[in-house]
Design a protein around this motif. Structure first.
Motif, PDB file in Angstrom:
ATOM      1  N   ALA A 167     -14.792   7.371  -0.196  1.00 29.09           N
ATOM      2  CA  ALA A 167     -14.216   6.688   1.120  1.00 29.09           C
ATOM      3  C   ALA A 167     -15.319   6.172   1.894  1.00 29.09           C
ATOM      4  O   ALA A 167     -16.403   6.538   1.766  1.00 29.09           O
ATOM      5  N   ASP A 168     -15.016   5.075   2.550  1.00 28.82           N
ATOM      6  CA  ASP A 168     -16.149   4.447   3.376  1.00 28.82           C
ATOM      7  C   ASP A 168     -15.362   4.245   4.806  1.00 28.82           C
ATOM      8  O   ASP A 168     -14.144   4.576   5.108  1.00 28.82           O
ATOM      9  N   ALA A 169     -16.140   3.462   5.704  1.00 32.42           N
ATOM     10  CA  ALA A 169     -15.505   3.403   7.147  1.00 32.42           C
ATOM     11  C   ALA A 169     -14.384   2.721   7.249  1.00 32.42           C
ATOM     12  O   ALA A 169     -13.500   2.756   8.121  1.00 32.42           O
ATOM     13  N   HIS A 170     -13.936   1.965   6.079  1.00 32.78           N
ATOM     14  CA  HIS A 170     -12.684   1.152   6.239  1.00 32.78           C
ATOM     15  C   HIS A 170     -11.627   1.729   5.268  1.00 32.78           C
ATOM     16  O   HIS A 170     -10.305   1.251   5.391  1.00 32.78           O
ATOM     17  N   THR A 171     -11.825   2.904   4.685  1.00 29.85           N
ATOM     18  CA  THR A 171     -10.699   3.294   3.865  1.00 29.85           C
ATOM     19  C   THR A 171      -9.597   3.879   4.865  1.00 29.85           C
ATOM     20  O   THR A 171      -9.914   4.702   5.955  1.00 29.85           O
ATOM     21  N   GLN A 172      -8.080   3.931   4.489  1.00 31.05           N
ATOM     22  CA  GLN A 172      -7.301   4.286   5.332  1.00 31.05           C
ATOM     23  C   GLN A 172      -6.214   5.112   4.348  1.00 31.05           C
ATOM     24  O   GLN A 172      -5.470   4.555   3.492  1.00 31.05           O
ATOM     25  N   TYR A 173      -6.616   6.442   4.329  1.00 33.03           N
ATOM     26  CA  TYR A 173      -5.998   7.338   3.322  1.00 33.03           C
ATOM     27  C   TYR A 173      -4.523   7.555   4.085  1.00 33.03           C
ATOM     28  O   TYR A 173      -4.394   7.995   5.103  1.00 33.03           O
ATOM     29  N   PRO A 174      -3.456   7.708   3.436  1.00 35.34           N
ATOM     30  CA  PRO A 174      -2.123   8.196   3.796  1.00 35.34           C
ATOM     31  C   PRO A 174      -2.056   9.357   4.004  1.00 35.34           C
ATOM     32  O   PRO A 174      -2.771  10.228   3.463  1.00 35.34           O
ATOM     33  N   THR A 175      -1.178  10.080   4.985  1.00 33.90           N
ATOM     34  CA  THR A 175      -1.209  11.449   5.516  1.00 33.90           C
ATOM     35  C   THR A 175      -0.720  12.231   4.206  1.00 33.90           C
ATOM     36  O   THR A 175      -1.271  13.576   3.835  1.00 33.90           O
ATOM     37  N   SER A 176      -0.088  11.784   3.506  1.00 35.72           N
ATOM     38  CA  SER A 176       0.492  12.603   2.219  1.00 35.72           C
ATOM     39  C   SER A 176      -0.714  13.013   1.096  1.00 35.72           C
ATOM     40  O   SER A 176      -0.524  13.950   0.538  1.00 35.72           O
ATOM     41  N   LEU A 177      -1.787  11.950   1.198  1.00 37.16           N
ATOM     42  CA  LEU A 177      -3.020  12.333   0.267  1.00 37.16           C
ATOM     43  C   LEU A 177      -3.924  13.457   0.771  1.00 37.16           C
ATOM     44  O   LEU A 177      -4.387  14.059   0.032  1.00 37.16           O
ATOM     45  N   PHE A 178      -3.503  13.819   2.141  1.00 35.00           N
ATOM     46  CA  PHE A 178      -4.498  15.032   2.262  1.00 35.00           C
ATOM     47  C   PHE A 178      -3.837  16.258   2.103  1.00 35.00           C
ATOM     48  O   PHE A 178      -4.266  17.390   2.238  1.00 35.00           O
ATOM     49  N   GLU A 179      -2.352  16.210   2.042  1.00 38.02           N
ATOM     50  CA  GLU A 179      -1.424  17.517   1.698  1.00 38.02           C
ATOM     51  C   GLU A 179      -1.980  18.026   0.357  1.00 38.02           C
ATOM     52  O   GLU A 179      -2.046  17.399  -0.551  1.00 38.02           O
ATOM     53  N   GLY A 180      -1.720  19.605   0.178  1.00 39.11           N
ATOM     54  CA  GLY A 180      -1.755  20.354  -0.910  1.00 39.11           C
ATOM     55  C   GLY A 180      -2.516  21.488  -0.909  1.00 39.11           C
ATOM     56  O   GLY A 180      -3.112  21.896   0.252  1.00 39.11           O
ATOM     57  N   GLN A 181      -2.865  21.798  -2.085  1.00 42.26           N
ATOM     58  CA  GLN A 181      -4.024  23.007  -2.059  1.00 42.26           C
ATOM     59  C   GLN A 181      -5.362  22.427  -2.232  1.00 42.26           C
ATOM     60  O   GLN A 181      -5.450  21.561  -3.394  1.00 42.26           O
ATOM     61  N   TRP A 182      -6.244  22.919  -1.807  1.00 45.38           N
ATOM     62  CA  TRP A 182      -7.750  22.336  -1.968  1.00 45.38           C
ATOM     63  C   TRP A 182      -8.583  23.822  -2.205  1.00 45.38           C
ATOM     64  O   TRP A 182      -8.642  24.722  -1.396  1.00 45.38           O
ATOM     65  N   ALA A 183      -9.237  23.489  -3.368  1.00 46.64           N
ATOM     66  CA  ALA A 183     -10.022  24.703  -3.773  1.00 46.64           C
ATOM     67  C   ALA A 183     -11.411  24.866  -3.328  1.00 46.64           C
ATOM     68  O   ALA A 183     -12.022  23.933  -3.045  1.00 46.64           O
ATOM     69  N   ILE A 184     -11.856  25.992  -3.367  1.00 46.66           N
ATOM     70  CA  ILE A 184     -13.077  26.344  -2.772  1.00 46.66           C
ATOM     71  C   ILE A 184     -13.762  27.502  -4.022  1.00 46.66           C
ATOM     72  O   ILE A 184     -12.823  28.309  -4.325  1.00 46.66           O
ATOM     73  N   MET A 185     -14.755  27.232  -4.100  1.00 50.57           N
ATOM     74  CA  MET A 185     -15.264  28.032  -5.559  1.00 50.57           C
ATOM     75  C   MET A 185     -15.355  29.484  -5.159  1.00 50.57           C
ATOM     76  O   MET A 185     -15.610  29.914  -3.933  1.00 50.57           O
ATOM     77  N   ALA A 186     -14.385  30.207  -6.037  1.00 51.91           N
ATOM     78  CA  ALA A 186     -14.466  31.703  -5.568  1.00 51.91           C
ATOM     79  C   ALA A 186     -13.809  32.262  -4.632  1.00 51.91           C
ATOM     80  O   ALA A 186     -14.012  33.349  -4.246  1.00 51.91           O
ATOM     81  N   MET A 187     -12.964  31.425  -4.198  1.00 54.38           N
ATOM     82  CA  MET A 187     -11.952  31.891  -3.175  1.00 54.38           C
ATOM     83  C   MET A 187     -10.603  31.301  -3.232  1.00 54.38           C
ATOM     84  O   MET A 187     -10.395  30.391  -3.994  1.00 54.38           O
ATOM     85  N   SER A 188      -9.658  31.880  -2.565  1.00 56.80           N
ATOM     86  CA  SER A 188      -8.321  31.357  -2.468  1.00 56.80           C
ATOM     87  C   SER A 188      -8.200  30.017  -1.827  1.00 56.80           C
ATOM     88  O   SER A 188      -9.389  29.653  -1.295  1.00 56.80           O
TER      89      SER A 188
END
Length: 138
Positions: free
Chosen positions: A35-56
């Motif tokens: 991503a850069d200053a001009h990137t426009q991600y749709p809201t749906s791309l933010f949704e979901g499960q995001w993993a962290i090492m060694a955590m839920s």
């Protein structure tokens, strides 16, 4: 003479195809752009499960509103709730790549770095700061 021009044309086409094919293949196997200053991600791309090492994982959902009323709902795992003091945050869009909110003495920012990686930042009073690299888990 006519056969020489057909032969020349055939050589030019085969050279052009050979030159373009590796470039097209390299472009299709390249890593996703960051991503850069001009990137426009749709809201749906933010949704979901995001993993962290060694955590839920961190859960991210969006409400159905659009425009200024749109919110990203971030839920932290229990282990982070103990550190941060709360586990649910309602963020508003700040740019095409990030959402943020100030709740009490905490400022929370969720930003996409690429389509499959993100960063969650929690800032408290003073110099207290928690930066978590996240990776898509779904």
């Amino acid at each position: 003479m006519k056969s020489l021009s057909v032969f020349s044309f055939a050589c030019a086409v085969s050279l052009a195809t050979a030159a373009l094919f590796p470039a097209a293949q390299a472009a299709s196997t390249a890593a996703p752009a960051l991503a850069d200053a001009h990137t426009q991600y749709p809201t749906s791309l933010f949704e979901g499960q995001w993993a962290i090492m060694a955590m839920s994982p961190v859960s991210v959902a969006a409400n159905k509103a659009v425009g200024p009323a749109a919110r990203l709902l971030v839920t932290l795992p229990e282990a982070l709730k103990k550190i941060v003091g709360q586990d649910k945050f309602s963020l508003s869009r700040q740019s095409g790549t990030s959402w943020s909110a100030k709740q009490g003495d905490l400022t929370v920012t969720f930003s996409l770095i690429s389509e499959n990686s993100a960063q969650l930042q929690v800032k408290g009073t003073g110099n207290h700061k928690l930066d978590l690299p996240l990776y898509r888990d779904n």
